[in-house]
Structures are given as structure tokens and as C-alpha cells.
Write a protein that holds these residues in place. Structure first.
Motif, PDB file in Angstrom:
ATOM      1  N   LYS A 188     -18.753  36.468  23.978  1.00  0.00           N
ATOM      2  CA  LYS A 188     -19.228  35.079  23.231  1.00  0.00           C
ATOM      3  C   LYS A 188     -19.726  35.048  22.191  1.00  0.00           C
ATOM      4  O   LYS A 188     -19.771  34.617  21.033  1.00  0.00           O
ATOM      5  N   ASN A 189     -20.705  35.897  22.269  1.00  0.00           N
ATOM      6  CA  ASN A 189     -21.939  36.088  21.263  1.00  0.00           C
ATOM      7  C   ASN A 189     -21.245  36.769  19.990  1.00  0.00           C
ATOM      8  O   ASN A 189     -21.551  36.396  18.817  1.00  0.00           O
ATOM      9  N   GLU A 227     -19.226  32.688  12.228  1.00  0.00           N
ATOM     10  CA  GLU A 227     -20.350  32.488  11.273  1.00  0.00           C
ATOM     11  C   GLU A 227     -20.211  33.284   9.879  1.00  0.00           C
ATOM     12  O   GLU A 227     -20.460  32.658   8.950  1.00  0.00           O
ATOM     13  N   LYS A 280     -18.006  36.693  19.246  1.00  0.00           N
ATOM     14  CA  LYS A 280     -17.166  35.859  18.619  1.00  0.00           C
ATOM     15  C   LYS A 280     -18.035  34.967  17.629  1.00  0.00           C
ATOM     16  O   LYS A 280     -17.610  34.772  16.607  1.00  0.00           O
ATOM     17  N   ASN A 281     -18.994  34.229  18.111  1.00  0.00           N
ATOM     18  CA  ASN A 281     -19.809  33.580  17.333  1.00  0.00           C
ATOM     19  C   ASN A 281     -20.376  34.108  16.232  1.00  0.00           C
ATOM     20  O   ASN A 281     -20.350  33.232  15.091  1.00  0.00           O
ATOM     21  N   HIS A 337     -14.684  26.666  11.535  1.00  0.00           N
ATOM     22  CA  HIS A 337     -15.196  26.407  12.943  1.00  0.00           C
ATOM     23  C   HIS A 337     -16.295  25.234  12.685  1.00  0.00           C
ATOM     24  O   HIS A 337     -16.423  24.403  13.671  1.00  0.00           O
TER      25      HIS A 337
END
Length: 379
Positions: free
Chosen positions: A342-343, A350, A345-346, A200
Motif C-alpha cells: 500500500k505504501n 504521488e 502504491k501511494n 488521485h
């Protein structure tokens, strides 16, 4: 007898598995000095591919092309990058100690370098008598070092940099990327192969319009090795060591590990070690249980490091959910609001636990973690 399956280290010529299309593309790019970025999830064989092509280049073009390899995993600052870069370039273009010393004096003498030699490892390395960031001279000389050496020797140089995404951690990463791009795009006797283990982050560096390295060269999105190739490879490796495995069971190994290069090799090894003469279904099951047990503590520590909703999100993926923002899924797995997806997923990206594939499909990067979650944690 040595195991015929290799994982966790670079695959040598005899242990390399297919990827003929990617191999040919990379070889052509190196010979024709086309910059290339390789992007894929962790443990899909990027380093082995680059190493394999390098070995071929060195056999076929050793008088014309110099291969230089640099891993910047431990380079956390620009200064560390410059030092590692200069060392790698000079070592790859020198065949003996005297040539290394001469190269340091010729190209970097004004930086007041120090050269050390280790009797234990028979390796030599240069350091600098002054802090590079305090040097009055421009660091452009170091970035242009391969181009200068290539011009002087009449040879081409291919610079391969692993863990390239680490430049994101430098103080002013964007400015540093601009500087690298400004120099490297002018090099006509050198090409760069850039890759790493954080898909990513690499996607952001090379595939984002606003980033300096956008359209720097070819982007090779590495795919999994096909089931057909794995079946052939596994069966041949068993046969070569006097053991037998059917194509059906070889295919089952590939299917169970979702064609993941690292884990297909590891599972194959566990099966091979348990097979005296002929592999059976029972041996396959025992090997899989052993592999899951072997990694259970690691997976437990990973889960213990996650927040409750991150675990819930992984649970939803394992269950085959795709519409994570739907009211039903949010409620069933206690994921909070749709804005929280979204948080989640991120955060898991990471941590290298998930991968977002084309068409926004989300899957776990680690097929054995998936099996462990199904068979142990969520059972």
C-alpha cells in the motif's frame, strides 16, 4: 512546412482529435449551467477538451455565455487563489481596459484594489492594497463575483479552473472547500468546470462521500481516444501534408503508445519528420528509438529519485505481475511485507508514475517510460 501533430500545448480547432461524445456532453453542460468535474491521468487532453468546447461556445453563444479560464497551478494559498480568481473573472467579463477598471471599482472597490497595465504584454491586472486575510470585509464578495456580474449583465458565466487539486495544499483545505461549495452551489447563473493533472487527488475531492465537493455536479471520467479514431486522424494528417502512411502503421503508432493522446501525437510527429514521401517500418523503428533516447535522461533522473523498493515495484508492474501481495512476488522482487505494498502504491501515485484503474488494475501512466524500462533499464 508546419508539423500537423500537436502535443505539449492546447490543441486548436484544426488539430483536435475526435472525443465527440465528451465534447457534446461538456457543451450541453456549459449551456445548461451544470457543474462538471473532469478526471483523467496527466496528458490525456483535459485542457484541450475544455479549450475546444470553449471555442465552440464562444462562436455559437458569444452573446449569451461568457467563458472564464483560470489556472491555479501557482496558487499555493487561499489569498493567492482569491486574487487569481478575481482577476480571471473581471478580465473575462471585460472587453477593454475601461470596462476592467469600472468592474474593479464597482464590485471590489472596498478592498482598496490597485490596477496595473503592462505595455509589453498589453495585459492588465489587479492587486490589493491590503492583505486579503486582514480585510474586515468578508471574502464572500469575491467568491460571489461571477454570480453578481451574471445577474447584472443578464449573461451566463462558465468558470473553468485548471489544477483544481492544488486547493489541497492550502492551510485549512477542508474549510476552504466547504466555503467554496457553500457559495458555488447557490449560483444559478454560473457553472464551474473543475479539472487538473492529479487524478488521485481529484478523486479524493469529488468522489469521496465525506468531502464537501461530493456530488457537486457531473463527473466526466475522460477515456483514451480509440485506436480507430487515431488511425483516421494520423492517416489524414499525413495525407493533408503530402505524405503517406498506411492504416496499419498508423495503428501501430497508436498501439505502441497505448492510445495515450500526448505520446501518440509526439510519436506521430517524429515519424512524420522522418518521412519524405511514404512511411516505412524502418522509419517507425528509427522514430521510436529517437523518442526513447530523447527522454532517456528524464527517465534516468526519475529512477534515480526513487527508493530501491519503489523501483522494484515498477519492475514487477513491467513484468506483468498483478498479485503484488503474494509470497512469490514479494520474494522475487524484494518488496518487503504485504503491508508495504500500500505504501509503495501511494508513493508512486504521488509521483504520478502509476495509475490505479477500475478493478484495481495498476499500470504505468507513461507508455514511453514503460518502453524505456523494458528496452534500456531492465534489458
Amino acid at each position: 512546412m508546419e508539423t500537423p501533430f500537436v502535443y505539449g500545448k492546447l490543441a486548436t480547432l484544426g488539430n483536435y482529435t475526435n472525443r465527440q461524445k465528451e465534447l457534446q456532453l461538456l457543451k450541453n453542460n456549459f449551456v445548461n449551467l451544470i457543474n462538471t468535474t473532469i478526471i483523467s491521468p496527466r496528458r490525456w487532453g483535459k485542457s484541450s477538451l475544455v479549450n475546444h468546447v470553449s471555442q465552440i461556445i464562444q462562436k455559437e453563444h458569444n452573446t449569451e455565455i461568457i467563458m472564464c479560464h483560470l489556472d491555479i497551478f501557482n496558487c499555493r494559498t487561499e489569498e493567492q487563489f482569491y486574487k487569481a480568481y478575481a482577476n480571471a473573472i473581471l478580465r473575462s467579463t471585460s472587453t477593454k481596459w475601461e470596462e476592467f477598471v469600472a468592474g474593479v471599482k464597482k464590485y471590489l472597490g472596498r478592498f482598496l484594489p490597485k490596477i496595473s497595465f503592462s505595455d509589453a504584454t498589453q495585459a492588465y491586472e489587479l492587486s490589493f492594497g491590503i492583505e486579503l486575510k486582514e480585510a474586515e470585509l468578508s471574502l464572500d464578495e469575491i467568491l460571489d463575483l461571477p454570480q453578481q456580474i451574471a445577474s447584472d449583465t443578464g449573461k451566463k458565466i462558465v468558470v473553468c479552473i485548471d489544477e483544481f487539486q492544488n486547493i489541497n495544499e492550502y492551510g485549512d483545505s477542508l474549510a476552504f472547500q466547504r466555503k467554496l461549495r457553500a457559495h458555488w452551489q447557490l449560483h444559478n447563473k454560473v457553472c464551474y468546470c473543475l479539472y487538473g493533472s492529479k487524478r488521485h487527488l481529484l478523486m479524493n475531492i469529488f468522489n469521496s462521500y465525506e468531502m464537501p465537493f461530493y456530488k457537486f455536479g457531473d463527473i466526466l471520467f475522460l477515456q483514451k481516444i480509440s485506436r480507430e479514431d487515431w488511425v483516421k486522424f494520423i492517416s489524414e494528417r499525413f495525407t493533408a501534408t503530402g505524405k503517406q502512411i498506411s492504416d496499419t502503421l498508423s495503428g501501430k503508432i497508436a498501439d505502441t503508445m497505448q492510445n495515450h493522446p500526448y505520446y501518440v501525437q509526439q510519436y506521430s510527429q517524429q515519424v512524420w519528420l522522418r518521412t519524405d514521401v511514404k512511411c516505412t517500418e524502418m522509419i517507425m523503428e528509427e522514430a521510436l528509438e529517437g523518442l526513447i533516447d530523447q527522454l532517456s535522461l528524464l527517465f534516468t533522473n526519475i529512477i534515480d529519485s526513487l527508493a530501491a523498493r519503489q523501483i522494484a515495484f515498477l519492475t514487477a508492474i513491467v513484468a506483468g505481475e498483478t498479485n503484488f501481495s503474494s509470497k512469490e512476488v514479494l520474494k522475487k522482487y524484494d518488496l518487503g511485507t504485504s503491508a508495504n505494498i500500500k505504501n509503495l502504491k501511494n508513493a508512486l501515485l504521488e509521483k504520478d508514475l502509476i495509475d490505479i484503474l477500475p478493478h484495481k488494475t495498476i499500470e504505468l501512466q507513461d507508455p514511453v517510460l514503460l518502453l524505456w524500462l523494458k528496452k534500456v533499464y531492465l534489458d
